[in-house]
Design an enzyme around this catalytic site. Structure first.
Site, PDB file in Angstrom:
ATOM      1  N   ASP A 109      22.450  13.432  94.380  1.00 23.53           N
ATOM      2  CA  ASP A 109      21.107  12.893  94.174  1.00 23.53           C
ATOM      3  C   ASP A 109      20.270  13.995  93.530  1.00 23.53           C
ATOM      4  O   ASP A 109      20.514  15.185  93.742  1.00 23.53           O
ATOM      5  CB  ASP A 109      20.514  12.429  95.501  1.00 23.53           C
ATOM      6  N   SER A 110      19.265  13.563  92.767  1.00 24.25           N
ATOM      7  CA  SER A 110      18.488  14.525  91.982  1.00 24.25           C
ATOM      8  C   SER A 110      17.566  15.376  92.849  1.00 24.25           C
ATOM      9  O   SER A 110      17.241  16.494  92.498  1.00 24.25           O
ATOM     10  CB  SER A 110      17.627  13.765  90.982  1.00 24.25           C
ATOM     11  N   GLY A 111      17.095  14.804  93.949  1.00 21.81           N
ATOM     12  CA  GLY A 111      16.118  15.493  94.780  1.00 21.81           C
ATOM     13  C   GLY A 111      14.706  14.979  94.578  1.00 21.81           C
ATOM     14  O   GLY A 111      13.773  15.483  95.193  1.00 21.81           O
ATOM     15  N   PHE A 171      13.344  12.249  95.630  1.00 26.44           N
ATOM     16  CA  PHE A 171      12.824  11.733  96.901  1.00 26.44           C
ATOM     17  C   PHE A 171      12.434  12.875  97.834  1.00 26.44           C
ATOM     18  O   PHE A 171      11.392  12.833  98.489  1.00 26.44           O
ATOM     19  CB  PHE A 171      13.887  10.846  97.571  1.00 26.44           C
ATOM     20  N   GLY A 206      12.554   4.570  95.825  1.00 26.36           N
ATOM     21  CA  GLY A 206      11.394   4.421  96.700  1.00 26.36           C
ATOM     22  C   GLY A 206      11.835   3.993  98.075  1.00 26.36           C
ATOM     23  O   GLY A 206      13.024   3.842  98.355  1.00 26.36           O
ATOM     24  N   ASP A 223      24.033   4.949 100.653  1.00 31.22           N
ATOM     25  CA  ASP A 223      24.183   6.298 101.213  1.00 31.22           C
ATOM     26  C   ASP A 223      23.049   6.504 102.206  1.00 31.22           C
ATOM     27  O   ASP A 223      21.957   5.948 102.031  1.00 31.22           O
ATOM     28  CB  ASP A 223      24.096   7.382 100.129  1.00 31.22           C
ATOM     29  N   CYS A 252      39.591   4.350 115.045  1.00 28.66           N
ATOM     30  CA  CYS A 252      39.428   5.777 114.743  1.00 28.66           C
ATOM     31  C   CYS A 252      40.153   6.619 115.795  1.00 28.66           C
ATOM     32  O   CYS A 252      40.509   6.129 116.869  1.00 28.66           O
ATOM     33  CB  CYS A 252      37.946   6.153 114.647  1.00 28.66           C
ATOM     34  N   CYS A 292      38.498   6.588 119.299  1.00 28.08           N
ATOM     35  CA  CYS A 292      38.725   5.393 120.123  1.00 28.08           C
ATOM     36  C   CYS A 292      40.184   5.281 120.555  1.00 28.08           C
ATOM     37  O   CYS A 292      40.477   4.677 121.582  1.00 28.08           O
ATOM     38  CB  CYS A 292      38.275   4.144 119.367  1.00 28.08           C
TER      39      CYS A 292
HETATM   40 ZN   LIG Z   1      35.990   4.619 117.008  1.00 30.09          ZN
END
Ligand SMILES: [Zn+2]
Length: 380
Positions: A94-96, A98, A231, A281, A335, A338
């Site tokens: 990202d450009s920065g 924001f 924005g 993101d 995952c 878990c």
């Molecule tokens: Zn998990």
């Protein structure tokens, strides 16, 4: 509908499903895709192997943070962002815009924004930084980014019409300068088709449909590889700006990807994906994990079309009711956390403030986000 360029959108059949993919220098992304934010060159608490395990396809880093720490010369000395972070899959930067806007909005003493660009001095920093459209593109390309995002002039949705108008005018001018600098860099570096990063422009305009339309039209006229919704995506009460997000998707032809920048709340990601947004993101899932807020599906994400408001819930492992909970965080999650650890053990790690907790919690929440993306690709 898909638009094919050497790096770009391409429809592919995958396990019997037609999935749109976005070809990038470091590999193809299946869309829609969620990108965890590793703003300072790291997705906090986890490493590249953990990211792969979570089936994360790409991460998003931030030129604003990286130019301060570790700094562009250090990043180049360490071989660029991919080598530095041992992440060999795509990196968006990202450009920065924001971040600069947020810093100066918080306190005007921290800097100023003009037609030329932004000058800022973050609190506690002894140094002043200058960020122009040209410098933002130079930095992002020197980092080895797969997707370069144009510097934009951000606003808050509640800002006055006149401010939104100035922001749109400046965002378009800066995007044109970014494109010119990008073309200079591509030529100067001798990048051939397939080696160049994609260049993405950001549509501003606050909550005003006419300004959004003007911004989108102007940016489409200049021509970019993809576009982003810029924005604040939320109103003052924290509600998603559904009408403006939907309008912006309509304004950008479907042959271009549209990135819902900064959107990471699961409900908002789902809503935007159903509007046709393909990239997301946010720091939210990883920050929530570190702060002890975990995400769980209330129905099988492999089978169900996720509807209504109750398809997921928040789980707080610090709650005392989990002390002796021998089951996993979620039976729908595959995952490593878990599969190997009980919720009761997570409660214990959190209570003794062990460093293992943020890593395990982050792995789980990111797998939740990639499972959500897989659901949207398969079930829609
Ligand atoms: Zn998990």
């Amino acid at each position: 509908m898909c638009y094919l360029f050497a790096n770009g959108l391409l429809p592919l059949f995958f396990e019997g499903f037609m999935i749109e993919t976005l070809g990038l220098i470091h590999g193809a992304l299946q869309l829609p895709a969620f990108l965890p934010d590793g703003t300072q060159g790291v997705v906090r608490a986890i490493d590249a192997q953990d990211l792969l395990h979570c089936q994360v396809q790409a991460v998003q880093m931030n030129a604003y943070h990286l130019m301060q720490r570790p700094g562009s010369s250090t990043i180049q000395a360490l071989g660029g962002l991919h080598q530095m972070s041992a992440w060999q899959r795509p990196i968006f930067t990202d450009s920065g815009g924001f971040q600069v806007y947020s810093l100066i909005r918080q306190n005007p003493k921290f800097g100023s924004i003009s037609e030329r660009g932004a000058i800022f001095q973050p609190s506690g920093s002894g140094r002043k930084y200058k960020l122009t459209p040209e410098k933002s593109v130079q930095l992002q390309m020197s980092y080895g980014s797969d997707v370069v995002i144009c510097l934009d002039d951000c606003t808050h949705v509640d800002d006055a019409y006149e401010e939104q108008q100035v922001s749109v005018g400046r965002t378009v001018k800066w995007a044109r300068r970014c494109k010119e600098e990008y073309l200079r860099q591509v030529e100067g570096r001798g990048l051939i088709v397939g080696q160049r990063p994609l260049l993405v422009a950001v549509v501003q305009g606050g909550n005003d449909p006419d300004l959004r339309r003007v911004c989108a039209d102007e940016l489409l006229g200049i021509g970019f590889d993809g576009y982003g919704y810029g924005g604040w995506p939320l109103d003052g009460q924290g509600n998603l700006l559904v009408d403006m997000l939907a309008l912006t998707r309509e304004l950008i032809p479907s042959r271009f990807t549209l990135h819902a920048l900064g959107v990471g709340h699961p409900a908002n990601v789902l809503a935007c994906a159903r509007m046709g947004y393909e990239l997301f993101d946010s720091t939210m899932p990883t920050r929530d994990a570190r702060n002890g807020r975990l995400y769980t599906f209330t129905q099988d994400p492999l089978q169900s079309r996720l509807n209504g408001e109750n398809w997921f819930s928040f789980l707080y492992p610090s709650d005392n009711k989990h002390i002796k909970q021998a089951g996993p965080i979620s039976t729908y999650c595959d995952c490593s956390v878990c599969r190997n650890y009980s919720l009761g053990y997570l409660h214990h790690l959190l209570k003794i403030n062990d460093h293992l907790f943020p890593r395990l919690a982050t792995i789980h929440n990111l797998r939740f986000m990639t499972q959500l993306m897989a659901n949207l690709r398969r079930v829609g």
